[in-house]
Scaffold this motif. Structure first.
Motif, PDB file in Angstrom:
ATOM      1  N   ASP A   1       0.838  -1.204   0.000  1.00 32.49           N
ATOM      2  CA  ASP A   1       0.000   0.000   0.000  1.00 32.49           C
ATOM      3  C   ASP A   1       0.872   1.254   0.000  1.00 32.49           C
ATOM      4  OD1 ASP A   1      -2.283  -1.557   0.062  1.00 32.49           O
ATOM      5  OD2 ASP A   1      -2.595  -1.342   2.230  1.00 32.49           O
ATOM      6  N   PHE A   2       1.924   1.232   0.805  1.00 28.21           N
ATOM      7  CA  PHE A   2       2.826   2.380   0.927  1.00 28.21           C
ATOM      8  C   PHE A   2       3.509   2.685  -0.404  1.00 28.21           C
ATOM      9  CE2 PHE A   2       7.101   4.032   1.865  1.00 28.21           C
ATOM     10  CZ  PHE A   2       6.819   5.103   2.693  1.00 28.21           C
ATOM     11  N   VAL A   3       4.024   1.680  -1.052  1.00 25.65           N
ATOM     12  CA  VAL A   3       4.682   1.880  -2.352  1.00 25.65           C
ATOM     13  C   VAL A   3       3.681   2.405  -3.377  1.00 25.65           C
ATOM     14  CG1 VAL A   3       5.770   0.662  -4.293  1.00 25.65           C
ATOM     15  CG2 VAL A   3       6.545   0.228  -1.954  1.00 25.65           C
ATOM     16  N   GLY A   4       2.484   1.851  -3.373  1.00 25.12           N
ATOM     17  CA  GLY A   4       1.458   2.332  -4.302  1.00 25.12           C
ATOM     18  C   GLY A   4       1.088   3.779  -4.062  1.00 25.12           C
ATOM     19  N   ASP A   5       0.936   4.168  -2.790  1.00 26.08           N
ATOM     20  CA  ASP A   5       0.601   5.556  -2.469  1.00 26.08           C
ATOM     21  C   ASP A   5       1.723   6.499  -2.896  1.00 26.08           C
ATOM     22  OD1 ASP A   5      -1.859   4.919  -1.377  1.00 26.08           O
ATOM     23  OD2 ASP A   5      -1.123   4.858   0.690  1.00 26.08           O
TER      24      ASP A   5
ATOM     25  N   VAL B   1       9.474  -6.418  -1.191  1.00 24.80           N
ATOM     26  CA  VAL B   1       9.791  -5.012  -1.445  1.00 24.80           C
ATOM     27  C   VAL B   1      10.306  -4.835  -2.861  1.00 24.80           C
ATOM     28  CG1 VAL B   1      11.377  -3.127  -0.853  1.00 24.80           C
ATOM     29  CG2 VAL B   1      10.220  -4.395   0.960  1.00 24.80           C
ATOM     30  N   TYR B   2      11.291  -5.636  -3.246  1.00 24.43           N
ATOM     31  CA  TYR B   2      11.845  -5.495  -4.593  1.00 24.43           C
ATOM     32  C   TYR B   2      10.780  -5.743  -5.653  1.00 24.43           C
ATOM     33  CZ  TYR B   2      16.602  -5.124  -2.776  1.00 24.43           C
ATOM     34  OH  TYR B   2      17.747  -4.697  -2.147  1.00 24.43           O
ATOM     35  N   ASP B   3       9.895  -6.695  -5.403  1.00 25.64           N
ATOM     36  CA  ASP B   3       8.828  -6.967  -6.365  1.00 25.64           C
ATOM     37  C   ASP B   3       7.882  -5.778  -6.486  1.00 25.64           C
ATOM     38  OD1 ASP B   3       7.219  -8.910  -8.047  1.00 25.64           O
ATOM     39  OD2 ASP B   3       5.749  -8.467  -6.477  1.00 25.64           O
ATOM     40  N   ALA B   4       7.508  -5.183  -5.344  1.00 24.50           N
ATOM     41  CA  ALA B   4       6.590  -4.043  -5.371  1.00 24.50           C
ATOM     42  C   ALA B   4       7.213  -2.846  -6.077  1.00 24.50           C
ATOM     43  CB  ALA B   4       6.190  -3.664  -3.947  1.00 24.50           C
ATOM     44  N   VAL B   5       8.486  -2.569  -5.794  1.00 27.99           N
ATOM     45  CA  VAL B   5       9.156  -1.443  -6.446  1.00 27.99           C
ATOM     46  C   VAL B   5       9.349  -1.716  -7.928  1.00 27.99           C
ATOM     47  CG1 VAL B   5      11.322  -0.144  -6.543  1.00 27.99           C
ATOM     48  CG2 VAL B   5      10.267  -0.661  -4.325  1.00 27.99           C
ATOM     49  N   ARG B   6       9.734  -2.930  -8.262  1.00 26.77           N
ATOM     50  CA  ARG B   6       9.953  -3.273  -9.673  1.00 26.77           C
ATOM     51  C   ARG B   6       8.695  -3.005 -10.506  1.00 26.77           C
ATOM     52  NH1 ARG B   6      11.441  -8.005  -8.775  1.00 26.77           N
ATOM     53  NH2 ARG B   6      13.691  -7.660  -8.709  1.00 26.77           N
TER      54      ARG B   6
END
Length: 392
Positions: free
Chosen positions: A305-309, A358-363
């Motif tokens: 959620d944080f990465v998306g926001d 984390v790496y997957d979400a950022v990627r």
């Protein structure tokens, strides 16, 4: 052997570029680099730095985030602080520590690496903003409550008292001109410095990826607080931009306080790179003593959620953003409960799951799909190197 000549990392809209091609940050926090790079003394370990940089580079790491600031107290040695300090008193520097910073920056081209260089710190382990307040008021810092990883509780001082004290660095009209005169002088001293090893002025050094105003500046509540923080960011970033128009400038913000504060902390035209950090233990999402998957699963969900926001907010400002810090401690249960969780041989089952997520979400948010430009784990330390992943 001739060292490769790095090129400046630049920005076009919400994307970082190197030689006009997309550049993705695969980073590590290496906060102690300046002291390890000193030419002599108990903190010096240049052989270790070379080993660390070689190891990181072999794993695909292309950026280290380092400090170019640490401050000593007028009241003698303080708890939980790195020594020796770069700034012994306002405007008074330890040349040996500066030489360590010079040496570290001069090594980076050998390893095809860049540095994000932080010019201050909100927290006490380097002195930081609180030390500026202490100098300006000649008062002792009210050290904050500390997390006890063994008992899984916060104990010690008053955390809010520390925040109120440290926020005076950029939010107290009575001392603002004083703290900022010293801070701006430090910016000028660092950004305009000529490296004693390479002979290159820092402002002309392409091995520097970005200047960071402060590690984790905190918010100040209320409309007046918003204006004070925004003013400090804009004043500081504009000064850096005037001294050095070629490098990127970021805030160092965690970006944990919602959309409005993201815009306040990144709204200055002089800010060219957004920043965010994610800490599931510190923010109450993760229980390191729970061996089940419940706590780490919850942390991963909150991180996504944080990465998306942050991706949405950075897109609104047409800025690239980097997750400059994320971390999770080793498994803190069973044989390795308590202090043994800090031993290098302690398992990392939850950390591995979390880091992979984390790496997957950022990627998934890298250009052209989003404004993320990479991530940097916390941290490389003296005892062990965390496993790192390359973002592509």
């Amino acid at each position: 052997m001739t060292q490769p000549t790095p090129q400046f990392v630049t920005r076009r809209g919400a994307q970082l570029l190197l030689d006009n091609q997309p550049f993705v940050v695969s980073g590590a926090n290496y906060w102690q680099a300046m002291n390890l790079g000193m030419p002599s003394g108990p903190s010096s370990d240049r052989a270790r730095v070379l080993r660390d940089l070689a190891d990181l580079s072999s794993r695909g790491i292309n950026m280290i985030r380092i400090l170019a600031a640490s401050e000593a107290s007028q009241f003698g040695k303080q708890p939980d602080r790195m020594y020796p300090a770069l700034m012994q008193a306002p405007g008074q520097y330890d040349d040996e520590v500066f030489a360590g910073l010079d040496w570290v920056l001069a090594q980076l081209p050998r390893f095809n690496m860049y540095a994000t260089v932080s010019l201050n710190n909100y927290w006490t382990w380097s002195g930081g903003a609180a030390q500026y307040v202490s100098w300006a008021t000649d008062t002792r810092i009210p050290y904050p409550v500390q997390w006890d990883p063994v008992r899984q509780v916060f104990e010690g001082g008053d955390y809010q008292a520390y925040l109120d004290y440290t926020n005076r660095f950029y939010a107290n009209p009575q001392i603002y001109n004083t703290t900022q005169r010293w801070y701006r002088s430090h910016i000028e001293r660092v950004v305009s410095r000529v490296n004693t090893v390479s002979g290159t002025r820092y402002s002309d050094d392409p091995a520097i990826l970005a200047w960071e105003l402060m590690n984790e500046p905190q918010i100040v509540q209320g409309p007046a607080g918003e204006k004070q923080v925004a003013r400090w960011i804009d004043d500081s970033a504009r000064l850096i931009s005037e001294l050095d128009p070629r490098h990127l400038i970021t805030t160092g913000a965690e970006s944990k306080n919602g959309r409005d504060w993201f815009h306040i902390m990144h709204g200055s035209p002089a800010i060219t790179l957004a920043s965010c950090h994610f800490w599931p233990l510190n923010w109450g999402y993760y229980n390191s003593t729970d061996p089940s998957s419940a706590s780490v699963d919850y942390s991963i969900a909150k991180m996504r959620d944080f990465v998306g926001d942050n991706a949405k907010w950075a897109h609104e400002l047409d800025l690239p953003t980097v997750l400059f810090e994320f971390g999770m401690m080793r498994d803190n249960w069973g044989e390795f409960a308590g202090l043994r969780a800090y031993e290098p041989q302690a398992p990392v089952s939850h950390r591995n799951r979390f880091y992979a997520a984390v790496y997957d979400a950022v990627r998934k948010q890298l250009a052209p799909y989003g404004p993320f430009a990479g991530a940097a784990f916390w941290a490389l330390d003296r005892r062990s190197a965390a496993r790192a992943a390359r973002l592509e």
